[in-house]
Scaffold this motif. Structure first.
Motif, PDB file in Angstrom:
ATOM      1  N   PHE A 101      -1.933 -18.879 -11.296  1.00 16.70           N
ATOM      2  CA  PHE A 101      -2.774 -19.862 -10.606  1.00 16.70           C
ATOM      3  C   PHE A 101      -4.253 -19.478 -10.657  1.00 16.70           C
ATOM      4  CE2 PHE A 101       1.337 -20.738  -8.459  1.00 16.70           C
ATOM      5  CZ  PHE A 101       1.426 -22.083  -8.766  1.00 16.70           C
ATOM      6  N   THR A 102      -4.540 -18.198 -10.426  1.00 17.50           N
ATOM      7  CA  THR A 102      -5.945 -17.787 -10.444  1.00 17.50           C
ATOM      8  C   THR A 102      -6.496 -17.775 -11.873  1.00 17.50           C
ATOM      9  OG1 THR A 102      -5.034 -15.556 -10.149  1.00 17.50           O
ATOM     10  CG2 THR A 102      -6.198 -16.531  -8.291  1.00 17.50           C
ATOM     11  N   LEU A 103      -5.621 -17.543 -12.875  1.00 17.34           N
ATOM     12  CA  LEU A 103      -6.059 -17.676 -14.274  1.00 17.34           C
ATOM     13  C   LEU A 103      -6.439 -19.125 -14.564  1.00 17.34           C
ATOM     14  CD1 LEU A 103      -3.489 -15.371 -16.110  1.00 17.34           C
ATOM     15  CD2 LEU A 103      -5.979 -15.116 -16.163  1.00 17.34           C
ATOM     16  N   TYR A 104      -5.673 -20.052 -14.032  1.00 20.03           N
ATOM     17  CA  TYR A 104      -5.991 -21.482 -14.180  1.00 20.03           C
ATOM     18  C   TYR A 104      -7.368 -21.784 -13.583  1.00 20.03           C
ATOM     19  CZ  TYR A 104      -6.139 -26.293 -12.405  1.00 20.03           C
ATOM     20  OH  TYR A 104      -6.538 -27.551 -12.059  1.00 20.03           O
ATOM     21  N   LEU A 105      -7.599 -21.259 -12.364  1.00 22.06           N
ATOM     22  CA  LEU A 105      -8.883 -21.492 -11.708  1.00 22.06           C
ATOM     23  C   LEU A 105     -10.025 -20.859 -12.507  1.00 22.06           C
ATOM     24  CD1 LEU A 105     -10.605 -22.485  -9.364  1.00 22.06           C
ATOM     25  CD2 LEU A 105     -10.018 -20.394  -8.121  1.00 22.06           C
ATOM     26  N   TYR A 106      -9.803 -19.661 -13.026  1.00 19.69           N
ATOM     27  CA  TYR A 106     -10.818 -18.980 -13.832  1.00 19.69           C
ATOM     28  C   TYR A 106     -11.157 -19.820 -15.075  1.00 19.69           C
ATOM     29  CZ  TYR A 106     -13.142 -15.093 -16.288  1.00 19.69           C
ATOM     30  OH  TYR A 106     -14.051 -14.297 -16.939  1.00 19.69           O
ATOM     31  N   GLY A 107     -10.138 -20.389 -15.697  1.00 18.02           N
ATOM     32  CA  GLY A 107     -10.356 -21.254 -16.863  1.00 18.02           C
ATOM     33  C   GLY A 107     -11.169 -22.488 -16.508  1.00 18.02           C
ATOM     34  N   GLU A 125      -3.647 -17.821 -21.647  1.00 16.16           N
ATOM     35  CA  GLU A 125      -3.102 -16.672 -20.908  1.00 16.16           C
ATOM     36  C   GLU A 125      -2.412 -17.139 -19.625  1.00 16.16           C
ATOM     37  OE1 GLU A 125      -4.701 -12.533 -18.806  1.00 16.16           O
ATOM     38  OE2 GLU A 125      -6.058 -13.678 -20.106  1.00 16.16           O
ATOM     39  N   GLY A 126      -3.066 -18.084 -18.931  1.00 12.25           N
ATOM     40  CA  GLY A 126      -2.481 -18.618 -17.703  1.00 12.25           C
ATOM     41  C   GLY A 126      -1.179 -19.355 -17.945  1.00 12.25           C
ATOM     42  N   ILE A 127      -1.107 -20.091 -19.066  1.00 10.31           N
ATOM     43  CA  ILE A 127       0.119 -20.821 -19.404  1.00 10.31           C
ATOM     44  C   ILE A 127       1.251 -19.846 -19.719  1.00 10.31           C
ATOM     45  CG2 ILE A 127       1.142 -22.249 -21.227  1.00 10.31           C
ATOM     46  CD1 ILE A 127      -1.565 -23.808 -21.232  1.00 10.31           C
ATOM     47  N   HIS A 128       0.945 -18.739 -20.387  1.00  9.79           N
ATOM     48  CA  HIS A 128       1.962 -17.718 -20.637  1.00  9.79           C
ATOM     49  C   HIS A 128       2.448 -17.105 -19.325  1.00  9.79           C
ATOM     50  CE1 HIS A 128       2.363 -17.227 -25.006  1.00  9.79           C
ATOM     51  NE2 HIS A 128       1.095 -17.617 -25.081  1.00  9.79           N
ATOM     52  N   LEU A 130       2.396 -18.609 -16.345  1.00 12.74           N
ATOM     53  CA  LEU A 130       3.063 -19.627 -15.525  1.00 12.74           C
ATOM     54  C   LEU A 130       3.270 -20.889 -16.377  1.00 12.74           C
ATOM     55  CD1 LEU A 130       3.953 -19.871 -12.506  1.00 12.74           C
ATOM     56  CD2 LEU A 130       1.818 -21.085 -12.105  1.00 12.74           C
ATOM     57  N   PRO A 131       4.309 -20.892 -17.221  1.00  6.79           N
ATOM     58  CA  PRO A 131       4.477 -21.979 -18.210  1.00  6.79           C
ATOM     59  C   PRO A 131       4.667 -23.370 -17.609  1.00  6.79           C
ATOM     60  CG  PRO A 131       5.900 -20.102 -18.726  1.00  6.79           C
ATOM     61  CD  PRO A 131       5.353 -19.859 -17.366  1.00  6.79           C
ATOM     62  N   LEU A 132       5.188 -23.460 -16.402  1.00 10.69           N
ATOM     63  CA  LEU A 132       5.502 -24.778 -15.842  1.00 10.69           C
ATOM     64  C   LEU A 132       4.359 -25.373 -15.020  1.00 10.69           C
ATOM     65  CD1 LEU A 132       9.245 -24.348 -14.806  1.00 10.69           C
ATOM     66  CD2 LEU A 132       8.266 -25.115 -16.970  1.00 10.69           C
ATOM     67  N   HIS A 133       3.179 -24.765 -15.091  1.00  9.02           N
ATOM     68  CA  HIS A 133       2.019 -25.332 -14.393  1.00  9.02           C
ATOM     69  C   HIS A 133       1.358 -26.376 -15.293  1.00  9.02           C
ATOM     70  CE1 HIS A 133      -2.150 -24.689 -12.354  1.00  9.02           C
ATOM     71  NE2 HIS A 133      -1.560 -25.791 -11.958  1.00  9.02           N
ATOM     72  N   TRP A 134       1.704 -27.638 -15.090  1.00  7.44           N
ATOM     73  CA  TRP A 134       1.232 -28.723 -15.949  1.00  7.44           C
ATOM     74  C   TRP A 134      -0.283 -28.895 -15.870  1.00  7.44           C
ATOM     75  CZ3 TRP A 134       2.267 -30.975 -20.156  1.00  7.44           C
ATOM     76  CH2 TRP A 134       1.812 -32.260 -20.477  1.00  7.44           C
ATOM     77  N   GLY A 135      -0.878 -28.563 -14.734  1.00 12.25           N
ATOM     78  CA  GLY A 135      -2.324 -28.675 -14.605  1.00 12.25           C
ATOM     79  C   GLY A 135      -3.064 -27.832 -15.630  1.00 12.25           C
ATOM     80  N   PRO A 156       3.478 -20.661 -25.325  1.00 10.00           N
ATOM     81  CA  PRO A 156       4.843 -20.195 -25.045  1.00 10.00           C
ATOM     82  C   PRO A 156       5.884 -21.207 -25.526  1.00 10.00           C
ATOM     83  CG  PRO A 156       3.786 -20.978 -23.033  1.00 10.00           C
ATOM     84  CD  PRO A 156       2.724 -20.951 -24.086  1.00 10.00           C
ATOM     85  N   ASP A 157       7.001 -20.702 -25.995  1.00  6.63           N
ATOM     86  CA  ASP A 157       8.071 -21.565 -26.494  1.00  6.63           C
ATOM     87  C   ASP A 157       8.908 -22.042 -25.315  1.00  6.63           C
ATOM     88  OD1 ASP A 157       9.711 -22.950 -28.136  1.00  6.63           O
ATOM     89  OD2 ASP A 157      10.803 -21.218 -28.918  1.00  6.63           O
ATOM     90  N   CYS A 158       8.428 -23.116 -24.702  1.00  9.55           N
ATOM     91  CA  CYS A 158       9.062 -23.641 -23.481  1.00  9.55           C
ATOM     92  C   CYS A 158       9.224 -25.150 -23.640  1.00  9.55           C
ATOM     93  CB  CYS A 158       8.173 -23.302 -22.287  1.00  9.55           C
ATOM     94  SG  CYS A 158       8.732 -23.961 -20.712  1.00  9.55           S
ATOM     95  N   TRP A 159      10.189 -25.726 -22.926  1.00  8.21           N
ATOM     96  CA  TRP A 159      10.457 -27.159 -23.092  1.00  8.21           C
ATOM     97  C   TRP A 159       9.233 -28.012 -22.756  1.00  8.21           C
ATOM     98  CZ3 TRP A 159       9.810 -30.061 -18.707  1.00  8.21           C
ATOM     99  CH2 TRP A 159       9.890 -29.400 -17.487  1.00  8.21           C
ATOM    100  N   ILE A 160       8.385 -27.527 -21.843  1.00  6.30           N
ATOM    101  CA  ILE A 160       7.214 -28.318 -21.449  1.00  6.30           C
ATOM    102  C   ILE A 160       6.175 -28.386 -22.571  1.00  6.30           C
ATOM    103  CG2 ILE A 160       5.754 -26.508 -20.432  1.00  6.30           C
ATOM    104  CD1 ILE A 160       5.367 -28.441 -18.028  1.00  6.30           C
TER     105      ILE A 160
END
Length: 522
Positions: A101-107, A125-128, A130-135, A156-160
């Motif tokens: 979450f804080t990586l998302y905010l930093y971005g 990096e933030g997506i890796h 926390l892959p399910l954070h769509w924001g 990341p190799d994730c369904w999302i």
């Protein structure tokens, strides 16, 4: 396990302060929330503390921007908290103490400070983490400028990821690939997802398949009648089709559901715009922007309204705001081109139309606009290429050939002009459009004179007869018929048939032409 226990202990110690701050945060009292989170050590509390400070700065900036809604220069109003946040988050990032979450905010902070390259790395990096954070995926999508950049990302190799790729293909105007991705997701088990239906409808909207898009939005309304998301796009389609009763019903329906949503304000704005009440329409788009100053559609639509009201400076400002929100919005670039066209500034027009064309390379409207700009700048060769390209990709407004023909006519290239007028007439008739199309009589007049000068009297006679079907060309058609009759009385000139005999629907079918159309490449 020890680290986990420490984290749990920190969460327990900060629970009271976190709960209180969350209440203030939900009430949008961001400074108050941040105050009570000072000194908290848990990851959740730290994120909420930093996020509250960020949103406090954004709220103050937005209030200052929207209150004036005047000609603010880019960068004049800023979030003063961004630099402090960047310094603090950078230290934590270097120490490896930021969670997803804080990586998302930093971005987000880096993007706001116009540091896109660094922001992309942090979002990935933030997506890796926390892959399910769509924001985070959506923020990353705003920074991807082309397909090469998209392919270079290590995701990341994730369904999302499939949802993200489909979204990016739509944004990058790769509609075929986007539709295929969404179809794969439907087959994978998301067949009842209203999100996917809405995104497919948006994709069809982007390629101007209006009927298909409308059908999907109507299906979406049946499945989810209280949905407000994407209804502004639906209203754009109703506006284009001039479906006033349907747009009125949609506006009333959304007002009953939630009249303080951005999409509701945009729908009402479109309704008033369709009724040519542009001041009221602009007022509702302003209301939408007070609710969300980053609403792309509202900025663009408000620019259109200011254009209708001949307020070019306000229109330019609105379009520039739209581009700041999303640089891939071709409508804003195109709108800026149109605005500078009104101001008779062709060099500026050319720049903005080029930007729009880069985003929509197969949109004939952008190509025609480019051609007109080149023509005004006396770059006839480039103008010819643009008009011909617009015709080749499928001319939506049926104007490219006409403009190309008139350009050839101005340059005294009579053979090429005649070829273009011929193609134009055939194109109009083959589409089953009404014979009253604006410029058909112009084309017939020119072709009649062209054939007469080349002593092809049968073709000239046919064109003259067709001219008699149009009020503005009737007298010229009769005069040409008299000239042909006088010449035929003196001499007899054989010529090849150009059109088949007139059919019941007055649609000419070309058999043989004295013009070599195959070799025509401007």
């Amino acid at each position: 396990m020890l680290k986990l226990r420490e984290g749990d202990m920190e969460d327990a110690q900060d629970l009271d302060a976190l709960t209180l701050a969350k209440s203030y945060f939900d009430l949008k009292e961001y400074d108050r929330a941040a105050y009570f989170l000072k000194g908290c050590r848990s990851q959740k509390a730290y994120f909420l503390y930093m996020y509250s400070r960020y949103l406090s700065g954004e709220k103050k900036k937005d209030d200052e921007t929207v209150d004036s809604l005047g000609p603010l220069e880019k960068g004049q109003v800023r979030n003063e908290a961004l630099r402090e946040l960047r310094v603090e988050l950078s230290k934590k990032h270097t120490a490896g103490e930021l969670d997803g979450f804080t990586l998302y905010l930093y971005g987000v902070v880096l993007r706001k400070l116009d540091l896109p390259k660094e922001a992309v790395d942090v979002f990935v990096e933030g997506i890796h983490a926390l892959p399910l954070h769509w924001g985070a995926w959506l923020e990353l999508s705003n920074l991807v400028t082309n397909i090469e950049m998209l392919k270079s990302l290590s995701l990341p190799d994730c369904w999302i990821k499939d949802f993200f790729m489909a979204h990016m293909y739509t944004e990058l105007q790769m509609i075929k690939e986007a539709l295929q991705k969404y179809q794969n997701l439907i087959e994978a088990g998301f067949s009842k997802s209203t999100y996917i239906i809405s995104q497919i409808a948006v994709a069809y909207h982007n390629i101007r398949d209006i009927d298909q898009a409308l059908a999907l939005f109507n299906e979406l309304r049946e499945q989810d009648p209280y949905r407000i998301d994407n209804m502004d796009t639906f209203s754009n389609l109703l506006y284009v089709k001039s479906m006033k009763p349907e747009l009125s019903y949609l506006a009333h329906n959304l007002v009953e559901i939630d009249k303080y949503r951005v999409e509701t304000c945009c729908v009402i704005g479109n309704y008033y715009s369709l009724r040519s009440q542009h001041e009221k329409a602009a007022l509702y788009f302003q209301r939408a922007l007070k609710l969300n100053p980053r609403c792309l559609g509202a900025w663009t639509l408000m620019g259109h309204e200011y254009m209708e009201m001949k307020n070019t400076s306000a229109a330019i400002q609105a379009y520039r705001h739209a581009i700041e929100v999303n640089k891939r919005d071709y409508r804003a670039w195109y709108g800026l081109g149109q605005t500078y066209e009104i101001l008779k500034m062709p060099f500026y027009c050319l720049y903005y139309y080029r930007k729009a064309h880069q985003l929509r390379p197969n949109d004939s409207r952008m190509l025609v606009a480019l051609g007109e700009s080149y023509e005004k700048l006396s770059q006839q060769a480039e103008a010819k290429k643009c008009y011909w390209r617009a015709y080749s990709v499928g001319d939506v407004e049926k104007m490219a050939l006409l403009k190309l023909a008139k350009l050839h006519e101005q340059l005294n290239e009579s053979d090429d002009a005649a070829q273009c007028y011929m193609l134009y007439i055939q194109d109009i008739f083959s589409c089953g459009e009404q014979l009253e199309h604006a410029e058909v009589s112009t084309a017939l007049r020119y072709l009649g004179q062209y054939y007469f000068k080349n002593k092809l009297y049968d073709e000239a006679s046919l064109c003259a007869q067709r001219c008699c079907d149009y009020n503005d060309a009737r007298e010229e058609g009769k005069a040409l018929l008299r000239q042909i009759s006088q010449v035929r009385d003196q001499i007899e000139t054989p010529s090849a048939d150009l059109f088949a005999p007139l059919s019941n629907n007055n649609t000419p079918v070309r058999r043989v032409s004295p013009l070599n159309l195959i070799s025509f490449t401007p």
